[in-house]
Design a protein around this motif. Sequence first.
Motif, short mmCIF file in Angstrom:
data_model
loop_
_atom_site.label_atom_id
_atom_site.label_comp_id
_atom_site.label_asym_id
_atom_site.label_seq_id
_atom_site.Cartn_x
_atom_site.Cartn_y
_atom_site.Cartn_z
N PHE A 106 0.88 -1.17 0.00
CA PHE A 106 0.00 0.00 0.00
C PHE A 106 0.92 1.23 0.00
O PHE A 106 1.43 1.60 1.06
N PRO A 107 1.18 1.88 -1.14
CA PRO A 107 2.18 2.94 -1.21
C PRO A 107 1.92 4.11 -0.25
O PRO A 107 2.83 4.57 0.45
N ASN A 108 0.69 4.64 -0.26
CA ASN A 108 0.34 5.77 0.62
C ASN A 108 1.42 6.85 0.55
O ASN A 108 1.79 7.26 -0.54
N ALA A 109 1.96 7.30 1.67
CA ALA A 109 2.96 8.39 1.67
C ALA A 109 4.22 8.01 0.91
O ALA A 109 4.87 8.86 0.30
N ALA A 110 4.59 6.71 0.93
CA ALA A 110 5.79 6.26 0.23
C ALA A 110 5.66 6.41 -1.29
O ALA A 110 6.66 6.41 -2.00
N GLY A 111 4.44 6.55 -1.77
CA GLY A 111 4.20 6.74 -3.19
C GLY A 111 4.14 8.20 -3.60
O GLY A 111 3.75 8.52 -4.73
N ARG A 112 4.54 9.09 -2.70
CA ARG A 112 4.48 10.53 -2.99
C ARG A 112 5.81 11.21 -2.67
O ARG A 112 5.86 12.38 -2.27
N PHE A 113 6.90 10.48 -2.84
CA PHE A 113 8.22 11.03 -2.55
C PHE A 113 8.66 11.99 -3.66
O PHE A 113 8.33 11.81 -4.82
N TYR A 114 9.42 13.00 -3.28
CA TYR A 114 10.07 13.89 -4.24
C TYR A 114 11.45 14.25 -3.68
O TYR A 114 11.69 14.16 -2.48
N PRO A 115 12.42 14.63 -4.53
CA PRO A 115 13.80 14.89 -4.07
C PRO A 115 13.91 16.20 -3.29
O PRO A 115 14.30 17.24 -3.83
N TYR A 116 13.60 16.17 -2.00
CA TYR A 116 13.59 17.37 -1.17
C TYR A 116 14.93 17.63 -0.49
O TYR A 116 15.07 18.58 0.28
N LEU A 117 15.95 16.81 -0.77
CA LEU A 117 17.24 16.97 -0.12
C LEU A 117 17.90 18.28 -0.53
O LEU A 117 17.84 18.70 -1.70
#
Length: 291
Positions: A106-117
């Motif tokens: 269930f991706p949930n938050a893990a499916g909404r990553f972006y390169p914020y580093l």
Amino acid sequence: MISGVGPALVDRICLIDDFPPRGGQAIVRRSEKHAGGAAGNVIYGLSLFGVRTRFFSTIGDDEDGEFYRTEMERAGVECVFEVLECETGRVDVYVDRHGERTFFVFPNAAGRFYPYLRDEHYSWGEYFYLDPFPFEGSLNAHITIAERAKEHGKTVVLNPGYPYSKLGLEALSPLLKNTDIVFLSRDEYEMLRGIEQMVELTVITLGKEGSMAIRNGERTRVPALECEVVDTTGAGDAFAAGFLYAMMSGHGLEVCLAAGNFTACHNIQRLGARNFPKKEDLDEFIESYPK
């Protein structure tokens, strides 16, 4: 020092006797909740081994998100999370009596990553460990991160897993050109034949046959240790943690492979993905291994 960038996933592990036929039924004999995600597992293990670690991911503003953060911080991991207004990523893992498992993600938050580093994040440490997020934009996000990490002179380590391996070498090439070390299962290596010509070091786990490393066309192979299998969840991650710990400690490839085998063997004799040997036990094994 090493940074991990991968999905924060909470595993719900369910033990069954056998997998039912399609449309059938299986009784869950026992269930447990664990923090998971491949990169998270590796970073967690390395932190227990005394390595300074950071982990970048997206979690939900919920109970599972707090559970995940607490588990990582308890091991000494510095968490640099983006908290989203949704549920934290989750994996339902079904494990049969032979230790084989099937995952439902269930991706949930893990499916909404972006390169914020930010720049200061890329300046820290020597290594970046990358593991696929469960959504289509994951590869582009990791390409961006790998490029920035190499600009800062870091060693980039990739665990492509099945999600990236199934894409093939051509699709992965923009990421691989900024990757130094790759960890693969035997099946993933079969999907990515020739990858050893695109990266400095290719490490392949071979299950009961042990593990192998390929560098400059030379192959180094170490047999597995004898151990009883309870749950194979996280075996490859445990292997990677043991291998990287030995490598960071300055050991050669044969010792690194043996350390990976030792750590994986410890893990699969227990339920869940985060069962690591004590640092002193791993150190003793490494020091006693024939050089």
